[in-house]
Design a protein around this motif. Structure first.
Motif, PDB file in Angstrom:
ATOM      1  N   GLY A  87       0.788  -1.227   0.000  1.00 45.43           N
ATOM      2  CA  GLY A  87       0.000   0.000   0.000  1.00 45.43           C
ATOM      3  C   GLY A  87       0.819   1.276   0.000  1.00 45.43           C
ATOM      4  N   PHE A 128      -1.372  -0.105 -15.220  1.00 46.79           N
ATOM      5  CA  PHE A 128      -0.831   0.302 -13.928  1.00 46.79           C
ATOM      6  C   PHE A 128      -1.897   0.324 -12.826  1.00 46.79           C
ATOM      7  N   VAL A 129      -3.119   0.662 -13.191  1.00 47.33           N
ATOM      8  CA  VAL A 129      -4.182   0.599 -12.183  1.00 47.33           C
ATOM      9  C   VAL A 129      -4.415  -0.860 -11.768  1.00 47.33           C
ATOM     10  N   TRP A 185      -1.544  -1.940  -9.548  1.00 48.80           N
ATOM     11  CA  TRP A 185      -1.712  -1.408  -8.181  1.00 48.80           C
ATOM     12  C   TRP A 185      -2.671  -2.288  -7.375  1.00 48.80           C
ATOM     13  N   ARG A 186      -3.759  -2.672  -8.021  1.00 51.81           N
ATOM     14  CA  ARG A 186      -4.779  -3.444  -7.296  1.00 51.81           C
ATOM     15  C   ARG A 186      -4.351  -4.878  -7.045  1.00 51.81           C
TER      16      ARG A 186
END
Lengths: 192, 144, 192
Positions: free
Chosen positions: C26, C64-65, C68-69
């Motif tokens: 995170g 990239f999203v 990230w997840r």
């Protein structure tokens, strides 16, 4: 331009009618090695080499092109990331009629910063867990993985002191338990 | 009911203060506190207008609003306020206490709205270089 | 006071594994460093796969999203680079399939030539004719071959890495690359 000319000079078997493989010719184009006796005089090889040399030179130009992602991309992605990061877990920061909470990710970032900037050492914080003890108020339990260079002797007491001081300065809370998981860097790692 | 955009509080017979006005004043009061870097929209804060806001977040269009990061729960005669923010240059705990006090005072005195609770959520701690901020000794002097 | 001191931490010397571990935990700043490090490479691959800037931008953002997840699912944080390529590769193929069904293109042999006409004409003027011919030739390849060729020639990935990215055996990667090279050479020869 005909993409599928009637007569294929590059058969899908990867072998030219003379028996040479296209891959072998490609390797000779890339390495610039001198051609052997057969290829130097074989018309099949010469035809193939023409195409491979043209491909090689165009490929080098393509590779040399600077391709940059548009500047707005970073901001757009980070906006989503920050927004999602905020919806994470929190721990109590202030109790009372006007309570305050702080994101565990924010505290973890402070802890990592303390580790990374420890003077005189090249430490890297990795995983970091932040918990609020159920049986105590105004304190936090923190566990952090610290990556140290191979053969490095970590001065643990100094690092603990620093983490506690930095958390106190940025967050304003004391640490009840601080667990350091020290990991020695694997020098092969990151050599990608 | 919880909303940042609709709703209202009746402060006296026939006198109504809209939630949006409360949210604006809350935002201004919170921003005035030293150590508050910015107010932060959270996914939680988007509940009022989920569809549009989420889409905007994904497409990255600017959704900055004067009440980003503020939640107003209007009850018949009082409000509960939520403030989500980033802090920096000063301990988050001190900043939170001062934000609650400042917001409470402002909303009660300037709008006459009773504040039942101010909930502060610190979503981020900016690791600001000290030279960009006031010295800590001064900070300590204004801290409660 | 020194606890609030921001010391010089250059992102360049933080290895991929550390950044990926932190981002999975995170850490927004660590994720941003990864994004800065790899956005151009991912965008470049998408641009050359799709031959369309707007679509390449969308894909890169989505990559990239998604990363990230789902970083938490990445078993080997040091392999984050090839993992990003894997997501990008998958997204590109999905988009190409959609594009194909939308356009209801008649044959498999010329799958994405339509995309070439949408290619940035300014760029075409700046670069050599050889590169433009190569771009057209690339558009004529089946997408799986194009992907393997780009990953090998432009991004310099090993056979093993490409196999991981495209989800095929090394053997089949070698085959695809060889066929791609032969077809490209043929077109390039005709162009010359």
């Amino acid at each position: 331009m005909a993409l599928n000319p009637p007569r294929r000079r590059f058969p899908s078997t990867g072998r030219l009618p003379c028996g040479r493989s296209v891959d072998a010719l490609w390797d000779s184009v890339v390495s610039g090695a001198e051609l052997d006796h057969h290829s130097a005089s074989c018309p099949h090889c010469q035809t193939a080499l023409d195409g491979l040399r043209a491909l090689h030179s165009a490929t080098r130009q393509l590779v040399d092109e600077e391709v940059s992602a548009p500047p707005s991309l970073l901001e757009r992605v980070m906006r989503v990331v920050r927004t999602e990061a905020r919806s994470g877990e929190t721990v109590p920061l202030v109790s009372g009629p006007d309570p305050a909470r702080i994101s565990t990710k924010a505290v973890a970032a402070v802890v990592r910063f303390a580790v990374d900037t420890q003077p005189g050492a090249v430490l890297r914080a990795r995983r970091c867990e932040v918990h609020a003890p159920v049986d105590a108020v105004d304190v936090l339990d923190v566990r952090v993985e610290v990556l140290v260079p191979e053969g490095y002797r970590l001065h643990e007491a100094a690092l603990r002191q620093r983490i506690e001081a930095v958390v106190s300065a940025h967050v304003g809370m004391r640490l009840r338990e601080l667990t350091l998981d020290v990991v020695e860097a694997d020098t092969r790692e990151g050599a990608t | 009911m919880t909303t940042a955009l609709g709703g209202a509080v009746e402060v006296a017979e026939g006198v109504v203060v809209e939630s949006r006005a409360i949210a604006r004043l809350t935002a201004t009061a919170a921003r005035s506190v030293d150590g508050v870097v910015s107010l932060e929209p959270t996914l939680l804060g988007f509940v009022a207008d989920l569809g549009r806001q989420l889409r905007d977040v994904i497409t990255g269009r600017d959704v900055a609003d004067p009440v980003d990061g503020i939640q107003v729960s209007a009850e018949p005669a009082a409000v509960r306020l939520g403030v989500a923010l980033s802090v920096g240059g000063r301990p988050a705990r001190e900043v939170s206490v001062e934000v609650s006090r400042t917001v409470r005072d402002n909303v009660q005195h300037n709008l006459g709205v009773r504040v039942d609770e101010v909930r502060v959520t610190v979503v981020d701690v900016a690791l600001i270089p000290p030279e960009a901020r006031v010295p800590q000794q001064q900070v300590a002097a204004v801290a409660p | 006071m020194s606890d609030l001191q921001q010391e010089e931490t250059s992102s360049a010397d933080i290895d991929d594994a550390t950044l990926a571990t932190r981002a999975a935990d995170g850490d927004v700043a660590a994720f941003e460093m990864l994004l800065r490090r790899y956005q151009d490479r991912v965008f470049g691959l998408a641009l050359r796969m799709l031959a369309d800037r707007a679509e390449a931008e969308d894909v890169t953002q989505e990559v990239f999203v998604t990363a990230w997840r789902r970083l938490g699912e990445l078993a080997e944080p040091a392999a984050v680079r090839t993992w990003l390529f894997r997501i990008a590769h998958r997204q590109c193929l999905v988009l190409l399939r959609k594009r194909k069904s939308r356009k209801t293109e008649p044959t498999d042999t010329v799958p994405e030539t339509a995309a070439v006409t949408r290619h940035d004409p300014e760029r075409a003027a700046q670069t050599g004719a050889g590169v433009e011919a190569l771009r057209k030739a690339l558009a004529g390849l089946p997408a799986p071959q194009r992907a393997v060729w780009l990953l090998a020639e432009v991004d310099g990935l090993s056979y093993a890495e490409i196999a991981g990215v495209v989800g095929a055996s090394e053997q089949s990667v070698r085959g695809r690359l060889s066929r791609a090279r032969a077809k490209l050479a043929e077109v390039m020869r005709a162009w010359r």
